[in-house]
Scaffold this active site. Structure first.
Site: not given
Ligand code: NOJ
Length: 520
Positions: A23, A205, A265
């Site tokens: 895809d 994150d 992070e």
């Protein structure tokens, strides 16, 4: 030893790594089919960017269901098979965790939109009335990292304007309210969900996000957008003291699962602030941005290295190193592009792989991929829209991996790649580079292998040697392996020792500009 302390961690940007179902978008089965390559490269672990259910407003960093796989990437069964296969290949698997915000399509946020101001549904996020008598101004002056205000106003079904909600990133990424116990409980559930499925760790994150100061006061600092801001002094959006409680909770969960780790992070200015995230009951590692920000100049590189070492000097964590990632222009381009940029990126690969601690390699970095000049109509990063088409965003360094063959898919996909892959990828494919002993891939493979087996790569202290202007040389204390880098415009004498590896040809026994060498 904790497996991550000297590990080379390979970052897989899932959308762009390998597409098994045609895809045009990378997926979990695609990753599984390439594990042999990662083993050959010699890395120790892989970190997967978010593959969770998501409307993909920020390509997965907008998570609608943190405990399921987005159909574009596969399903939970594909994930379980991947974990197993990764371990069979002797690799560890680290997954991304996005605790600062959800997607605006998360069931919690949809419920919040349907609920009234002051409701428990809204209390999972930061909803506030606007300023001015008519509430038409955002509640404070904070800006989104992606540009524009950090607030969006919601409207009732009849179109009547209502409260505003906070989003430090795109409007499709509402910030969670970390004073709400439900938010804590949900993250804990997510941690256990993936730990029980066998993951070896998490990349967290915006680990400096989550907590916000009481009352969400205006920022006195000139708040600015940008993912790698120069400093956070006086910026109330990030690095709030209470965030450490969140990391303590994460660590407490992880401590029940031996051998698992969390790397945050952590984007804060100061070494001391950085170190706070690495206290014994918080993160195992902090992903640091110093080398990513440093220009190709020996003094700047040395300064970045010294700061990175200083920021872990008083804690048990090892330093981390990266010159590439999915949010930053690729090293080849950042260091000047073309042959010059390639030479410099190769030199910096030797520098980072000589350093003590954990090295992160971003997919395609080992191929020396440059940024791709994409046409406007191909751009998909929310930064492009939010900046009013003034900032092109991060697509240029997220173009899929060229594996073999030619256009349009270069072995990445049998369909049409989600970002167009340029003709120059033809000679940068994995297949081409594996055949060529002088390729960047061959260099990185050799360097990773030496790092793994040569005794010069032990110990955590660095010793610096005197070096000509524009050059640097160091070794790990107590070992004989020296890394020398020349960023000047003159060839220089090499430090004493036998040459083990160089990033480019030597010039009559001298180390030419834009080159690094390992000597023993
Ligand atoms: C940092 C991630 O690396 C970046 O890609 C993402 O857009 C933001 N956090 C928001 O989640």
């Amino acid at each position: 030893m904790q497996w991550w302390r000297e590990a080379v961690v390979y970052q897989v940007y899932v959308r762009s790594f390998s597409d098994a179902d045609g895809d045009g978008v990378g997926d979990l089965d695609g990753i599984r089919s390439r594990l042999g390559y990662l083993e050959l490269l010699g890395v120790d672990a892989i970190w997967l960017t978010p593959f969770y259910t998501s409307p993909m407003a920020d390509h997965g960093y907008d998570v609608a269901d943190p405990r399921d796989v987005d159909p574009v990437f596969g399903d939970l069964a594909a994930f379980d098979t991947l974990v197993e296969a990764t371990h069979e290949h002797g690799l560890k698997l680290v997954v991304d965790l996005v605790p600062n915000h959800t997607s605006s399509e998360h069931e919690w946020f949809r419920a919040a939109l349907d609920a009234a101001p002051g409701s428990p549904e809204r209390a999972r996020y930061h909803f506030r009335a606007g300023r001015r008598p008519d509430g038409a101004q955002p509640p404070n002056n904070w800006t989104s990292v992606f540009g524009g205000p950090a607030w969006t106003r919601v409207h009732a079904a009849d179109g009547e304007p209502g409260e505003w909600y906070l989003h430090l990133f795109s409007a499709e990424q509402p910030d969670l309210n970390w004073t709400n116990p439900e938010v804590w409980a949900d993250l804990e559930k997510t941690l256990r969900f993936w730990l029980d499925r066998g993951v070896d760790g998490f990349r967290i994150d915006v680990a400096h996000g989550m907590s916000k100061p009481d009352g969400l006061p205006d920022s006195m600092a000139a708040t600015r957008s940008g993912l790698l801001p120069g400093g956070r002094d006086g910026d109330p959006r990030f690095d709030h003291d209470d965030v450490h409680d969140v990391h303590r909770m994460i660590r407490a969960v992880l401590d029940h699962y031996p051998g698992r780790m969390a790397v945050g992070e952590v984007s804060v200015r100061d070494d001391a602030r950085f170190a706070r995230y690495l206290r014994p009951d918080e993160l195992h590692l902090g992903f640091n941005f110093r080398l990513l920000r440093a220009p190709f100049e020996a003094a700047a590189v040395r300064d970045a290295v010294e700061h990175s070492l200083a920021s872990v000097a008083g804690v048990a964590a090892t330093p981390t190193w990266a010159i590439a990632g999915h949010d930053v222009s690729r090293p080849v381009t950042r260091y000047g592009g073309g042959e010059l940029g390639t030479a410099r990126a190769r030199a910096m690969a030797l520098v980072t792989l000589a350093l003590p601690g954990t090295v992160f390699v971003y997919n395609g970095e080992e191929l020396g991929l440059p940024d791709v000049d994409l046409p406007d109509e191909a751009l998909q990063d929310p930064v492009w829209e939010r900046s009013g088409h003034t900032e092109r965003g991060r697509d240029a360094f997220r173009v899929p991996m060229p594996w073999e063959g030619g256009a349009p898919g270069y072995g990445f996909t049998e369909g049409v790649p989600w970002l167009p892959m340029p003709p120059e990828y033809g000679e940068l494919t994995v297949a081409e580079q594996l055949e060529d002993t002088a390729s960047t891939l061959s260099l990185v493979r050799r360097a990773v292998e030496l790092r793994r087996r040569h005794p010069g790569f032990t110990g955590t202290e660095l010793e610096w040697f005197g070096a000509p202007v524009g050059c640097l040389a160091f070794r790990r204390a107590g070992t004989t392996l020296v890394c020398a880098l020349n960023t000047s415009d003159q060839a220089v004498a090499l430090p004493p020792g036998d040459v083990l590896l160089t990033s480019g040809p030597l010039d009559d026994g001298l180390l030419p500009p834009d080159t690094a060498a390992w000597l023993a």
